[in-house]
Motif scaffolding. Structure first.
Motif, PDB file in Angstrom:
ATOM      1  N   ASN A  73      50.119  35.299  35.602  1.00  0.00           N
ATOM      2  CA  ASN A  73      49.190  34.620  34.709  1.00  0.00           C
ATOM      3  C   ASN A  73      47.762  35.009  35.055  1.00  0.00           C
ATOM      4  N   THR A  74      46.826  34.603  34.193  1.00  0.00           N
ATOM      5  CA  THR A  74      45.427  35.006  34.382  1.00  0.00           C
ATOM      6  C   THR A  74      44.793  34.332  35.594  1.00  0.00           C
ATOM      7  N   ILE A  75      45.233  33.125  35.928  1.00  0.00           N
ATOM      8  CA  ILE A  75      44.694  32.442  37.107  1.00  0.00           C
ATOM      9  C   ILE A  75      44.984  33.267  38.362  1.00  0.00           C
ATOM     10  N   THR A  76      46.190  33.789  38.450  1.00  0.00           N
ATOM     11  CA  THR A  76      46.550  34.647  39.582  1.00  0.00           C
ATOM     12  C   THR A  76      45.665  35.876  39.634  1.00  0.00           C
ATOM     13  N   ALA A  77      45.456  36.504  38.469  1.00  0.00           N
ATOM     14  CA  ALA A  77      44.609  37.700  38.423  1.00  0.00           C
ATOM     15  C   ALA A  77      43.188  37.390  38.894  1.00  0.00           C
ATOM     16  N   LEU A  78      42.628  36.276  38.414  1.00  0.00           N
ATOM     17  CA  LEU A  78      41.269  35.908  38.791  1.00  0.00           C
ATOM     18  C   LEU A  78      41.165  35.618  40.282  1.00  0.00           C
ATOM     19  N   ARG A  79      42.151  34.924  40.833  1.00  0.00           N
ATOM     20  CA  ARG A  79      42.130  34.622  42.262  1.00  0.00           C
ATOM     21  C   ARG A  79      42.257  35.879  43.111  1.00  0.00           C
ATOM     22  N   MET A  80      42.966  36.878  42.595  1.00  0.00           N
ATOM     23  CA  MET A  80      43.087  38.148  43.304  1.00  0.00           C
ATOM     24  C   MET A  80      41.798  38.955  43.252  1.00  0.00           C
ATOM     25  N   GLY A  81      40.975  38.704  42.200  1.00  0.00           N
ATOM     26  CA  GLY A  81      39.742  39.466  42.039  1.00  0.00           C
ATOM     27  C   GLY A  81      39.773  40.430  40.870  1.00  0.00           C
ATOM     28  N   ILE A  82      40.526  40.079  39.821  1.00  0.00           N
ATOM     29  CA  ILE A  82      40.600  40.900  38.610  1.00  0.00           C
ATOM     30  C   ILE A  82      40.181  40.022  37.436  1.00  0.00           C
ATOM     31  N   SER A  83      39.093  40.375  36.757  1.00  0.00           N
ATOM     32  CA  SER A  83      38.613  39.570  35.630  1.00  0.00           C
ATOM     33  C   SER A  83      38.407  40.449  34.411  1.00  0.00           C
ATOM     34  N   MET A  84      38.364  39.817  33.234  1.00  0.00           N
ATOM     35  CA  MET A  84      38.270  40.567  31.982  1.00  0.00           C
ATOM     36  C   MET A  84      37.308  39.896  31.028  1.00  0.00           C
ATOM     37  N   ILE A  85      36.455  40.691  30.409  1.00  0.00           N
ATOM     38  CA  ILE A  85      35.580  40.245  29.326  1.00  0.00           C
ATOM     39  C   ILE A  85      36.253  40.678  28.030  1.00  0.00           C
ATOM     40  N   HIS A  86      36.697  39.713  27.251  1.00  0.00           N
ATOM     41  CA  HIS A  86      37.467  40.037  26.057  1.00  0.00           C
ATOM     42  C   HIS A  86      36.548  40.396  24.892  1.00  0.00           C
ATOM     43  N   GLN A  87      37.045  41.255  23.997  1.00  0.00           N
ATOM     44  CA  GLN A  87      36.293  41.640  22.802  1.00  0.00           C
ATOM     45  C   GLN A  87      36.041  40.431  21.911  1.00  0.00           C
ATOM     46  N   GLU A  88      37.066  39.611  21.727  1.00  0.00           N
ATOM     47  CA  GLU A  88      36.936  38.425  20.886  1.00  0.00           C
ATOM     48  C   GLU A  88      36.493  37.264  21.767  1.00  0.00           C
ATOM     49  N   LEU A  89      35.265  36.807  21.590  1.00  0.00           N
ATOM     50  CA  LEU A  89      34.729  35.741  22.417  1.00  0.00           C
ATOM     51  C   LEU A  89      35.359  34.406  22.042  1.00  0.00           C
ATOM     52  N   ASN A  90      35.632  33.586  23.052  1.00  0.00           N
ATOM     53  CA  ASN A  90      36.174  32.251  22.806  1.00  0.00           C
ATOM     54  C   ASN A  90      35.398  31.223  23.620  1.00  0.00           C
ATOM     55  N   PRO A  91      34.091  31.107  23.387  1.00  0.00           N
ATOM     56  CA  PRO A  91      33.303  30.148  24.165  1.00  0.00           C
ATOM     57  C   PRO A  91      33.543  28.722  23.703  1.00  0.00           C
ATOM     58  N   VAL A  92      33.221  27.775  24.578  1.00  0.00           N
ATOM     59  CA  VAL A  92      33.230  26.362  24.201  1.00  0.00           C
ATOM     60  C   VAL A  92      31.818  26.065  23.700  1.00  0.00           C
ATOM     61  N   VAL A  93      31.623  26.150  22.399  1.00  0.00           N
ATOM     62  CA  VAL A  93      30.272  26.225  21.838  1.00  0.00           C
ATOM     63  C   VAL A  93      29.479  24.930  21.978  1.00  0.00           C
ATOM     64  N   ASP A  94      30.164  23.801  22.166  1.00  0.00           N
ATOM     65  CA  ASP A  94      29.452  22.543  22.308  1.00  0.00           C
ATOM     66  C   ASP A  94      29.231  22.158  23.769  1.00  0.00           C
ATOM     67  N   ARG A  95      29.425  23.121  24.665  1.00  0.00           N
ATOM     68  CA  ARG A  95      29.114  22.943  26.082  1.00  0.00           C
ATOM     69  C   ARG A  95      27.976  23.881  26.466  1.00  0.00           C
ATOM     70  N   THR A  96      27.364  23.619  27.603  1.00  0.00           N
ATOM     71  CA  THR A  96      26.220  24.420  28.020  1.00  0.00           C
ATOM     72  C   THR A  96      26.654  25.775  28.571  1.00  0.00           C
ATOM     73  N   VAL A  97      25.662  26.629  28.748  1.00  0.00           N
ATOM     74  CA  VAL A  97      25.902  27.948  29.335  1.00  0.00           C
ATOM     75  C   VAL A  97      26.569  27.806  30.690  1.00  0.00           C
ATOM     76  N   MET A  98      26.023  26.950  31.554  1.00  0.00           N
ATOM     77  CA  MET A  98      26.565  26.851  32.919  1.00  0.00           C
ATOM     78  C   MET A  98      27.966  26.242  32.909  1.00  0.00           C
ATOM     79  N   GLU A  99      28.233  25.314  31.992  1.00  0.00           N
ATOM     80  CA  GLU A  99      29.576  24.740  31.915  1.00  0.00           C
ATOM     81  C   GLU A  99      30.587  25.781  31.467  1.00  0.00           C
ATOM     82  N   ASN A 100      30.183  26.688  30.588  1.00  0.00           N
ATOM     83  CA  ASN A 100      31.070  27.762  30.170  1.00  0.00           C
ATOM     84  C   ASN A 100      31.367  28.730  31.308  1.00  0.00           C
ATOM     85  N   ILE A 101      30.375  28.990  32.134  1.00  0.00           N
ATOM     86  CA  ILE A 101      30.568  29.943  33.231  1.00  0.00           C
ATOM     87  C   ILE A 101      31.500  29.379  34.300  1.00  0.00           C
TER      88      ILE A 101
END
Length: 503
Positions: A73-101
């Motif tokens: 799963n993606t959680i495992t990948a992130l914990r290992m040190g592998i991350s991805m910036i997807h072409q299709e953005l899926n931000p939480v638009v009603d939250r702040t920049v820092m909350e999204n990060i």
């Protein structure tokens, strides 16, 4: 010890009835930008989804830092040190920049660990932005940012994981030239820290500016891996499509008739001021300008998606009232929007229903029931006319490549039998082969006497396809240029308002 930080060996991925990856290898070195290229449907996204745990490989192995790993799963990948910036953005638009990060990993108060430490979150975000030289307010709501700035937030989020492998899928698709330079500066900083970067893009010039190595996929196979220094644009395109693309812009001289559409003094508060231009039958009218110039807003106002404060729209010399898309469609207009995911496709529906959705009333019988046989006949006809590659017209459209999704949108509006077709960024985010096919469709429609208005951020596309070019700068039409007079320097002068011409 291997020279590679990550190795994907003989990766196979099967879906029902389809083998998407056919034994693909990909090797990444620390501190190297590795471009992953190929047409839509070549297997790039599937391969990366196998790497970050969205898909499980049917066969093959992944070796990370010298040992074989399982990434369920993606959680495992992130914990290992592998991350991805997807072409299709899926931000939480009603939250702040820092909350999204920091979503799902928010810093908690030491004394009261059930509460989020917003002060620490703010300082961590400010520190991250300082490192990346990003001028963003951590407390801004995402919905108040441009798409380009949302993209920068996604990049910052990926970096915040301290990842050793960062995958960037079309990271520059919504960025201005200055923002692309900033992105490249960020990538060079990551390289210097030893981060391995997978860079996916359809913009050829970016490959030769930022990438060190390139791997090309085609039809689920790895075709070649070479240093970028040993590649040319022609050889790269040839590897991607399996043929030479001698004619990317198949513009032919079509008979251009009388004025079909005239826009007079159109204004949209805060976006467009006193815009005027004409478009003729059989003409491809290009609309150019820098990102944020107001091109999309101008097209939306013409189509009734934005309320204008003044201005007239004439069709065949007669003034028409267009206050909504229904009015525009009734006047013989169609509009393929810029963001096919947000405002174009209904991803959970089939190719068939995505094709007919703008013309549904034409398929209702006297009892109020849908005429399914007629629907299938018409959709199949347009599937064949536009060479839409789909296993079936009942296939869910989200499973098609970007280029084929775009052709479905064109088919949707052609079914309404428009005389005026507005295309906003018709080839954004699709590969060179699909671009050539879309260009062929556009040229063919102009040859049939349709009036085509094409908005594009790509100057080669504008110069290669347009009979005339309308240039927009800061909400104003600053120039209208004939094909014979057009060149990149002139268009850029109008786009930056350093040269004015009367319309």
């Amino acid at each position: 010890m291997s020279e590679y930080i990550l190795e994907m060996r003989n990766i196979v991925r099967d879906f029902p009835g389809v083998r998407a990856l056919r034994g693909v290898d990909l090797n990444l070195k620390a501190g190297v930008v590795h471009a992953l290229m190929g047409e839509n449907g070549a297997g790039k996204s599937t391969l990366m989804k196998c790497l970050i745990g969205i898909h499980r490989p049917t066969a093959g192995t992944i070796v990370f830092k010298g040992r074989e790993v399982d990434i369920p799963n993606t959680i495992t990948a992130l914990r290992m040190g592998i991350s991805m910036i997807h072409q299709e953005l899926n931000p939480v638009v009603d939250r702040t920049v820092m909350e999204n990060i920091w979503i799902a990993r928010e810093p908690m108060h030491k004394a009261l660990p059930v509460f989020i430490d917003h002060g620490k979150m703010f300082s961590l975000t400010k520190q991250l932005f300082k490192e990346l030289e990003l001028d963003l307010d951590p407390k801004s709501l995402l919905r108040n940012l441009t798409v380009a700035r949302m993209q920068m937030v996604e990049i910052a989020k990926a970096v915040s994981y301290d990842a050793e492998v960062v995958i960037m899928d079309e990271p520059s698709s919504a960025l201005t030239p200055n923002e692309v330079e900033h992105l490249f500066a960020m990538i060079r900083k990551l390289k210097a820290k030893g981060v391995a970067i997978v860079y996916i893009t359809h913009k050829m010039d970016e490959i030769f500016e930022i990438a060190d190595e390139v791997t090309v996929l085609r039809d689920g196979n790895r075709i070649v891996t070479e240093p970028v220094s040993q590649m040319t644009i022609d050889s790269l395109i040839s590897y991607m499509v399996g043929r030479n693309l001698d004619e990317m812009f198949p513009k032919i001289d079509c008979p251009i008739g009388e004025v079909k559409l005239e826009v007079r003094g159109l204004s949209v508060p805060g976006h467009i001021e006193d815009a005027s231009f004409t478009a003729r039958r059989g003409e491809i009218l290009g609309v150019s300008g820098l990102v944020g110039a107001g091109r999309t807003e101008l097209m939306e106002a013409i189509f009734g998606l934005r309320r204008r404060s003044k201005g007239e729209i004439l069709i065949d010399g007669k003034q028409v009232r267009i206050d909504s898309p229904v009015d525009a469609m009734g006047a013989g207009m169609a509009f393929v929007t810029e963001d096919r995911r947000l405002t174009g496709l209904v991803p959970v529906l089939s190719v068939k229903f995505n094709t007919i959705i703008a013309n549904m009333k034409a398929y209702v019988n006297s009892l109020g029931l849908l005429r399914h046989r007629k629907i299938s006949q018409d959709v199949t006809s347009y599937r064949d006319k536009l060479s839409i590659k789909t296993p079936s017209i009942d296939t869910i459209i989200a499973n098609l490549s970007g280029g084929n999704q775009q052709k479905v949108l064109v088919a949707r509006w052609l079914l309404t039998s428009p005389d005026i077709l507005i295309l906003d960024e018709p080839t954004r985010g699709i590969d060179v082969g699909a671009k050539a096919e879309i260009h062929n469709i556009i040229t063919r429609l102009a040859g049939e006497g349709k009036t085509i208005i094409m908005v594009s951020s790509e100057l080669p596309e504008i110069l290669g396809m347009s009979d005339r070019i309308v240039v927009v700068c800061e909400g104003r039409v600053t120039g209208i240029v004939d094909r014979k007079d057009a060149n990149q320097e002139l268009i850029m002068k109008y786009a930056t308002n350093s040269l004015r011409a009367s319309a």
